[in-house]
Structures are given as C-alpha cells and as structure tokens.
Design a protein around this motif. Structure first.
Motif: not given
Ligand code: ADP
Ligand code: MG
Length: 384
Positions: A145, A154, A158, A182-183, A187, A190, A213, A216, A257, A268
C-alpha cells in the motif's frame, strides 16, 4: 502541577467537525464554555459551541486572538499546522502539545517514531521518488500500500499496489508526493485502543475495540472485543507505552492489525478521540470526549468502565442517496441511540452520524446496529 481548569472556564478547540461537536456537548454538560476555530462556518462544532471563529489555520493573528479568549486549547483536527499550535501556546496551554500533532500528522514521522521506540509496526519504507518506489516494491514485495505522508484520512491518499508493474500509475495517483510504502497486511482483524493520559501522567483505557472497515472507512465497531485476554492486555500495554513516550495529555487512539499469526502491528495513531470510541458515549461511565475534557483541564480521569456491550455503525452520506433516511424506523429500536452531526451536505463517504446499539453481548449489539441502519433506507428494489 498547575491548577485544574474548572467548569465556567472556556475550552478552545481547533477544528469544527463531529469530534469537536461531541467534545462540546460533553463540555457544555459539565458547565464549560466552548469556542471553536476553523476555516468553515455553520459547522458541526459551531452549531453547539458558544463561539465559532471562522479563520484560516495559517492566520496566526486570528489564532492568537482565539487563544487569548480561552483557558486551554485542544484540537479535533490533527492536520493543524505546527505554527498554529505554537501561536496558541504563547497564551494558553495546548493539550496535547504541538509536538504530538507534529509526529502523528505525518505518517512517515509517526511510523519512524514508533519503529525507533520499539513498537511493532507494519514494515514500511519512505518514498520520495519513483526510483524509491521501485526499490521498495522489490524489498517489501507485493501486494503493498502506497500512502501519502501527510493529510490522509478515511483511506484518502492511499493506493494498493498488486504488482510491481503498477508502480508508475500508483505514483501518479498520489500526485508524486512524499509517501511511504507499506507491506499489505493480510490481517485476521483490526482493533483499536482508545486511551487517555492525564496531566499527572495517569493512564486510562477503554480496552480493545474491534473494527470493521468498508472501502477503507470505519463501518462498525464493537466492544468488548473477543480478542484473547493476553493479546488484549498486550495491546493496552502498547497503547500505554505510546502515550507515555509521546507525553500525551489528552486522548489518543492506537489502531492495530491483528495478524493471522496472532501478533499485533500498530497501523496508525490518532491524537484525539476516535471514531471507534464513539460507543463510549452510550456504553461507558465516562465517554472518550469527557475523558479528553478531563485530561486537558488537568482533572482526574473518569472511570472507563463499560456498562453494557455495545456496537457502533457509521452513517455515511451514501445513505441519503434516495432521500432523507427514515429516522422514525431507527427510533423503533429501544436500545439503539442516534447521533447526527448537523452536516448540511450528504456526500458519499462523508461521516454524517452514527448509531450505537446496546445489547447483552457485543456480537448481538453489532447485529442490532446493522439491522437498525438498514431500517433507515427503504429497500432499493421498491423505490422507483
Ligand atoms: N498495510 C495495510 N495492509 C492492509 N490493510 C491496510 C493497510 N493499510 C491500510 N489498510 C486498510 O485501510 C484502512 C485505512 O488505512 P489507515 O492507514 O488507517 O488510514 P486512514 O488514515 O485513512 O484511516 C485500514 O484500517 C485498513 O483496513
Ligand atoms: Mg485509520
């Protein structure tokens, strides 16, 4: 320690969305006054505040004037500039401090802080060029990602990358700005821990909340979670460590996760009350918003005890597509509580409100809150 800020005093909040609104409602209930500052008028917070100041965050003279009119400044919008927090801090305490904002508003700074402090994070690499991206895709692998370093929420900013050949288009999609790769974590679930830290360093938490979610964006949260107790305790300890390390005064949420191997990775941080903690309003002795108020006022933290299992479902603007939702239908559920944020425009993906259901178990509450939300919109087949 300085004297606590007591009822009758004025709380200043930077930002004017639903988080500020729910803070304002908690503050007003306890006899505080509340002023809000943001570039918009007629806002969710402004509607219930004593004063709504409309000015740009970069207008430091306006920020200073705002700060002079309040006893403490907190925020509900974490993308406030460091200079804004500093200008306010010339006059009154800013809690949490601007440094907490600075770290958490930038994904790269946040992840670097977490990794250096030894907290478990998703594997990541900084990306400042297309060449960086190609290299990182080699070392982290796909799927991955790509996330912009600043101003993401939200799921905005991404892009998921399924194969290295998508590097160019992904880099274009985020506008070629500073980012991180990010890998992708496959998961198991969450979860989040909403926690608070007082001026005296006291710590309080709401246990582990489980989150689902959609696109996202948070869809449904439930608590207590079914996480094994040892893992739940570990999540709370990670949260405690993070609040201590950042010297937070206020509320902070840690999103995790849970991997299929049963380990925790921090996704985060949000240095403020969090969407997943909205169920604390109806389910806990002290809501996350009252807790934020207590913390920033230098009062003792309140009990986080959960009185009943609960689940929360977000109401996004999409629900308004076929007209005004049927509020009376949701009211037919005696243990479902309706929260609306007073937003005028219902855009797709915009958080307009939420429902919280209380039931004998969290799973039951989650079922109930979904059924209640479905009852808000007439079946699509029927509409002409
Ligand atoms: N590295 C990742 N691997 C798998 N799912 C991810 C990853 N990063 C984000 N997501 C999915 O996207 C959602 C939103 O990403 P997040 O990084 O929390 O950003 P935001 O600031 O938009 O909340 C996460 O809660 C998850 O469901
Ligand atoms: Mg998130």
């Amino acid at each position: 320690m300085s004297d606590p800020i007591l009822p009758g005093a004025t709380i200043g909040v930077l930002g004017s969305g639903q988080l500020g609104r729910m803070l304002a409602l908690a503050a007003r209930r306890m006899g505080y006054r509340i002023h809000t500052f943001s570039p918009e008028a007629e806002t969710p917070t402004g509607q219930v505040a004593d004063l709504e100041v409309v000015a740009d965050y970069a207008d430091l003279e306006a920020v200073r004037a705002f700060a002079r009119g309040v006893d403490v400044v907190t925020f509900e919008f974490e993308n406030v500039l460091s200079a804004t927090a500093q200008a306010a801090a010339e006059y009154v305490p800013v809690r949490p401090a601007g440094a907490v904002l600075h770290t958490t508003q930038h994904r790269l700074r946040e992840k670097t802080f977490l990794a250096r402090a030894g907290f478990p994070v998703t594997p990541f690499q900084p990306i400042r060029s297309l060449a960086d991206l190609h290299q990182a895709l080699q070392s982290l692998g796909t799927p991955a990602v790509l996330k912009t370093a600043g101003f993401g929420y939200d799921g905005k900013g991404q892009v998921k990358i399924a194969a290295p050949a998508e590097a160019n288009s992904a880099w274009q999609a985020i506008g070629g700005q500073e980012a991180l790769l990010e890998a992708f974590v496959d998961f198991e679930r969450e979860v989040s821990v909403v926690a608070a830290r007082g001026l005296d360093g006291a710590f309080a938490h709401y246990g582990v909340i489980e989150n689902a979610h959609r696109n996202h964006i948070l869809d449904v949260s439930l608590a207590p979670s079914a996480l094994p107790p040892a893992l739940a305790a570990e999540a709370v300890e990670v949260a405690r460590g993070i609040l201590d390390a950042l010297n937070v005064v206020g509320v902070l949420c840690v999103e995790f996760f849970v991997t299929r191997a049963g380990t925790l990775l921090v996704n985060e941080l949000a240095p403020r009350p969090h969407n997943s903690g909205h169920l604390t309003i109806d389910a806990c002795v002290t809501s996350q918003f009252e807790q934020q108020l207590r913390a920033v006022c230098g009062l003792p933290l309140g009990s986080t005890e959960q009185l009943r299992p609960a689940a929360m479902a977000n109401l996004l603007g999409d629900l308004w597509q076929a007209g005004e939702p049927d509020w009376a239908a949701a009211s037919a559920f005696p243990t479902v509580k309706l929260h609306l944020y007073g937003k005028q425009q219902a855009r797709a993906g915009r958080k307009m409100g939420h429902l919280t259901a209380l039931a004998a178990s969290a799973v039951e509450a989650a079922q109930m809150v979904r059924v209640a939300r479905e009852a808000l919109t007439p079946a699509t087949e029927v509409s002409s």
